[in-house]
Write a protein that holds these residues in place. Structure first.
Motif, PDB file in Angstrom:
ATOM      1  N   SER A  46      40.506  41.520  29.241  1.00  0.00           N
ATOM      2  CA  SER A  46      39.107  41.327  28.844  1.00  0.00           C
ATOM      3  C   SER A  46      38.716  39.858  28.950  1.00  0.00           C
ATOM      4  CB  SER A  46      38.905  41.772  27.390  1.00  0.00           C
ATOM      5  OG  SER A  46      39.216  43.137  27.244  1.00  0.00           O
ATOM      6  N   PHE A  47      37.473  39.616  29.404  1.00  0.00           N
ATOM      7  CA  PHE A  47      36.944  38.252  29.442  1.00  0.00           C
ATOM      8  C   PHE A  47      35.422  38.303  29.374  1.00  0.00           C
ATOM      9  CE2 PHE A  47      36.779  39.481  33.895  1.00  0.00           C
ATOM     10  CZ  PHE A  47      35.561  38.949  34.329  1.00  0.00           C
ATOM     11  N   ARG A  48      34.861  37.207  28.895  1.00  0.00           N
ATOM     12  CA  ARG A  48      33.405  37.034  28.901  1.00  0.00           C
ATOM     13  C   ARG A  48      33.062  36.131  30.072  1.00  0.00           C
ATOM     14  NH1 ARG A  48      30.147  37.905  24.666  1.00  0.00           N
ATOM     15  NH2 ARG A  48      29.073  35.951  25.074  1.00  0.00           N
ATOM     16  N   GLN A  49      31.827  36.185  30.492  1.00  0.00           N
ATOM     17  CA  GLN A  49      31.404  35.444  31.681  1.00  0.00           C
ATOM     18  C   GLN A  49      31.774  33.969  31.614  1.00  0.00           C
ATOM     19  OE1 GLN A  49      27.260  35.811  32.586  1.00  0.00           O
ATOM     20  NE2 GLN A  49      27.482  34.862  34.575  1.00  0.00           N
ATOM     21  N   ASP A  50      31.649  33.379  30.463  1.00  0.00           N
ATOM     22  CA  ASP A  50      31.915  31.942  30.335  1.00  0.00           C
ATOM     23  C   ASP A  50      33.377  31.619  30.020  1.00  0.00           C
ATOM     24  OD1 ASP A  50      31.873  33.035  27.813  1.00  0.00           O
ATOM     25  OD2 ASP A  50      30.544  31.542  26.945  1.00  0.00           O
ATOM     26  N   SER A  51      34.247  32.648  29.986  1.00  0.00           N
ATOM     27  CA  SER A  51      35.623  32.379  29.586  1.00  0.00           C
ATOM     28  C   SER A  51      36.669  32.814  30.610  1.00  0.00           C
ATOM     29  CB  SER A  51      35.917  33.067  28.244  1.00  0.00           C
ATOM     30  OG  SER A  51      35.927  34.480  28.415  1.00  0.00           O
ATOM     31  N   LEU A  52      36.276  33.101  31.834  1.00  0.00           N
ATOM     32  CA  LEU A  52      37.247  33.484  32.854  1.00  0.00           C
ATOM     33  C   LEU A  52      37.961  32.226  33.342  1.00  0.00           C
ATOM     34  CD1 LEU A  52      38.498  35.688  34.634  1.00  0.00           C
ATOM     35  CD2 LEU A  52      36.678  35.241  36.296  1.00  0.00           C
ATOM     36  N   SER A  53      39.236  32.128  33.024  1.00  0.00           N
ATOM     37  CA  SER A  53      39.997  30.925  33.376  1.00  0.00           C
ATOM     38  C   SER A  53      40.462  30.971  34.826  1.00  0.00           C
ATOM     39  CB  SER A  53      41.222  30.804  32.463  1.00  0.00           C
ATOM     40  OG  SER A  53      42.149  31.844  32.744  1.00  0.00           O
ATOM     41  N   ASP A  59      45.747  34.915  38.860  1.00  0.00           N
ATOM     42  CA  ASP A  59      46.603  36.077  38.605  1.00  0.00           C
ATOM     43  C   ASP A  59      46.013  37.321  39.269  1.00  0.00           C
ATOM     44  OD1 ASP A  59      48.913  37.291  37.299  1.00  0.00           O
ATOM     45  OD2 ASP A  59      47.433  38.298  36.025  1.00  0.00           O
ATOM     46  N   PHE A  60      44.702  37.535  39.117  1.00  0.00           N
ATOM     47  CA  PHE A  60      44.059  38.676  39.763  1.00  0.00           C
ATOM     48  C   PHE A  60      44.225  38.595  41.276  1.00  0.00           C
ATOM     49  CE2 PHE A  60      40.539  40.119  42.340  1.00  0.00           C
ATOM     50  CZ  PHE A  60      40.605  41.485  42.118  1.00  0.00           C
ATOM     51  N   ALA A  61      43.902  37.457  41.860  1.00  0.00           N
ATOM     52  CA  ALA A  61      43.933  37.321  43.314  1.00  0.00           C
ATOM     53  C   ALA A  61      45.338  37.557  43.873  1.00  0.00           C
ATOM     54  CB  ALA A  61      43.419  35.946  43.720  1.00  0.00           C
ATOM     55  N   LEU A  62      46.360  37.076  43.180  1.00  0.00           N
ATOM     56  CA  LEU A  62      47.730  37.291  43.636  1.00  0.00           C
ATOM     57  C   LEU A  62      48.104  38.770  43.554  1.00  0.00           C
ATOM     58  CD1 LEU A  62      49.533  34.189  42.086  1.00  0.00           C
ATOM     59  CD2 LEU A  62      48.883  34.558  44.483  1.00  0.00           C
ATOM     60  N   VAL A  84      51.545  34.404  49.402  1.00  0.00           N
ATOM     61  CA  VAL A  84      50.099  34.623  49.444  1.00  0.00           C
ATOM     62  C   VAL A  84      49.452  33.271  49.674  1.00  0.00           C
ATOM     63  CG1 VAL A  84      48.075  35.495  48.233  1.00  0.00           C
ATOM     64  CG2 VAL A  84      50.323  36.534  47.799  1.00  0.00           C
ATOM     65  N   PRO A  85      48.842  33.070  50.861  1.00  0.00           N
ATOM     66  CA  PRO A  85      48.214  31.783  51.142  1.00  0.00           C
ATOM     67  C   PRO A  85      46.943  31.561  50.317  1.00  0.00           C
ATOM     68  CG  PRO A  85      47.939  33.275  53.004  1.00  0.00           C
ATOM     69  CD  PRO A  85      48.784  33.977  51.994  1.00  0.00           C
ATOM     70  N   VAL A  86      46.639  30.307  50.087  1.00  0.00           N
ATOM     71  CA  VAL A  86      45.458  29.913  49.310  1.00  0.00           C
ATOM     72  C   VAL A  86      44.188  30.569  49.858  1.00  0.00           C
ATOM     73  CG1 VAL A  86      43.973  27.916  48.827  1.00  0.00           C
ATOM     74  CG2 VAL A  86      46.427  27.756  48.467  1.00  0.00           C
ATOM     75  N   GLU A  87      44.084  30.693  51.173  1.00  0.00           N
ATOM     76  CA  GLU A  87      42.884  31.274  51.780  1.00  0.00           C
ATOM     77  C   GLU A  87      42.651  32.702  51.294  1.00  0.00           C
ATOM     78  OE1 GLU A  87      45.451  29.873  53.697  1.00  0.00           O
ATOM     79  OE2 GLU A  87      44.418  27.954  53.895  1.00  0.00           O
ATOM     80  N   LEU A  88      43.729  33.502  51.191  1.00  0.00           N
ATOM     81  CA  LEU A  88      43.589  34.881  50.701  1.00  0.00           C
ATOM     82  C   LEU A  88      43.284  34.916  49.213  1.00  0.00           C
ATOM     83  CD1 LEU A  88      46.331  36.887  52.656  1.00  0.00           C
ATOM     84  CD2 LEU A  88      43.861  36.834  53.030  1.00  0.00           C
ATOM     85  N   VAL A  89      43.843  33.970  48.465  1.00  0.00           N
ATOM     86  CA  VAL A  89      43.551  33.869  47.030  1.00  0.00           C
ATOM     87  C   VAL A  89      42.059  33.617  46.839  1.00  0.00           C
ATOM     88  CG1 VAL A  89      43.894  32.471  44.947  1.00  0.00           C
ATOM     89  CG2 VAL A  89      45.861  33.119  46.354  1.00  0.00           C
ATOM     90  N   ASP A  90      41.541  32.617  47.539  1.00  0.00           N
ATOM     91  CA  ASP A  90      40.120  32.266  47.405  1.00  0.00           C
ATOM     92  C   ASP A  90      39.205  33.393  47.894  1.00  0.00           C
ATOM     93  OD1 ASP A  90      40.654  29.846  46.213  1.00  0.00           O
ATOM     94  OD2 ASP A  90      40.447  28.681  48.053  1.00  0.00           O
ATOM     95  N   LYS A  91      39.600  34.051  48.974  1.00  0.00           N
ATOM     96  CA  LYS A  91      38.787  35.141  49.517  1.00  0.00           C
ATOM     97  C   LYS A  91      38.636  36.266  48.484  1.00  0.00           C
ATOM     98  CE  LYS A  91      38.451  38.156  53.546  1.00  0.00           C
ATOM     99  NZ  LYS A  91      39.048  38.546  54.833  1.00  0.00           N
TER     100      LYS A  91
END
Length: 191
Positions: A46-53, A59-62, A84-91
């Motif tokens: 769970s997270f609020r819009q202003d609290s997504l770290s 962690d999600f992207a990986l 997992v390259p940075v490009e895929l994480v950011d994408k």
């Protein structure tokens, strides 16, 4: 007094109109089921819009890349992990959250290979328009044991009929924003 009552009624009507339930087509429901399954299968907390770290975003992207892009990832020399390259994480972060990880510590991240994990997915039950292309969504998170492959868009009755062992793992509530032909997750609550 009459003007005040009229103002209250107008404001009430505006709120009711801005927050109306959306009648989803079958295709829209399936697309949203798939959209929300990305978060349940990756175990997003769970997270609020202003609290997504940045840590939660990373962690999600990986996890997302490991689950959904495994064949495109390079294995480590020992074969026990993937890179997992940075490009895929950011994408992935931009696609689902509308922003990148603030700063990367390295050019690629090592994720251990795993097998035998439970199959987790979500189904949306309700979608309410909040106005300004924002929506409140509510649904159920389901899970099946390792190796289970139920149709994630079927009903509990259909799973039972086919002998699939699917259990209700929790519920979710979310605020999303429609952007072009995709959605961005703004807030997420799991219970």
């Amino acid at each position: 007094m009459k003007k005040w009552l009229t103002l209250v009624l107008v404001l009430f009507a505006t709120c009711v109109m801005a927050q109306s339930e959306v009648k989803m087509t079958s295709a829209q429901k399936q697309n949203l089921d798939t959209f929300f399954s990305n978060f349940s299968e990756a175990g997003v907390a769970s997270f609020r819009q202003d609290s997504l770290s940045d840590e939660a975003l990373l962690d999600f992207a990986l996890r997302h890349n490991h689950i959904n892009k495994l064949k495109a990832l390079q294995k480590t020399k020992d074969g026990l992990s993937v890179l997992v390259p940075v490009e895929l994480v950011d994408k992935a972060a931009i696609k689902y959250f509308g922003r990148k990880v603030g700063k990367h510590a390295k050019q690629s991240y090592t994720v251990p290979m795993a097998d035998g994990e439970a199959y987790t997915f979500s189904q949306i039950d309700r979608l309410v328009s909040l106005g300004n292309d924002r929506f409140q969504a509510e649904g159920v998170i389901y899970s099946t044991g390792s190796g289970g492959t139920p149709n994630p868009h079927a009903t509990p009755a259909e799973w039972k009929k086919k002998g699939e062992d699917v259990s209700r793992a929790g519920t979710f509530s979310a605020v999303i924003k429609a952007e072009s032909e995709r959605y961005i997750l703004l807030e997420y609550t799991v219970s």
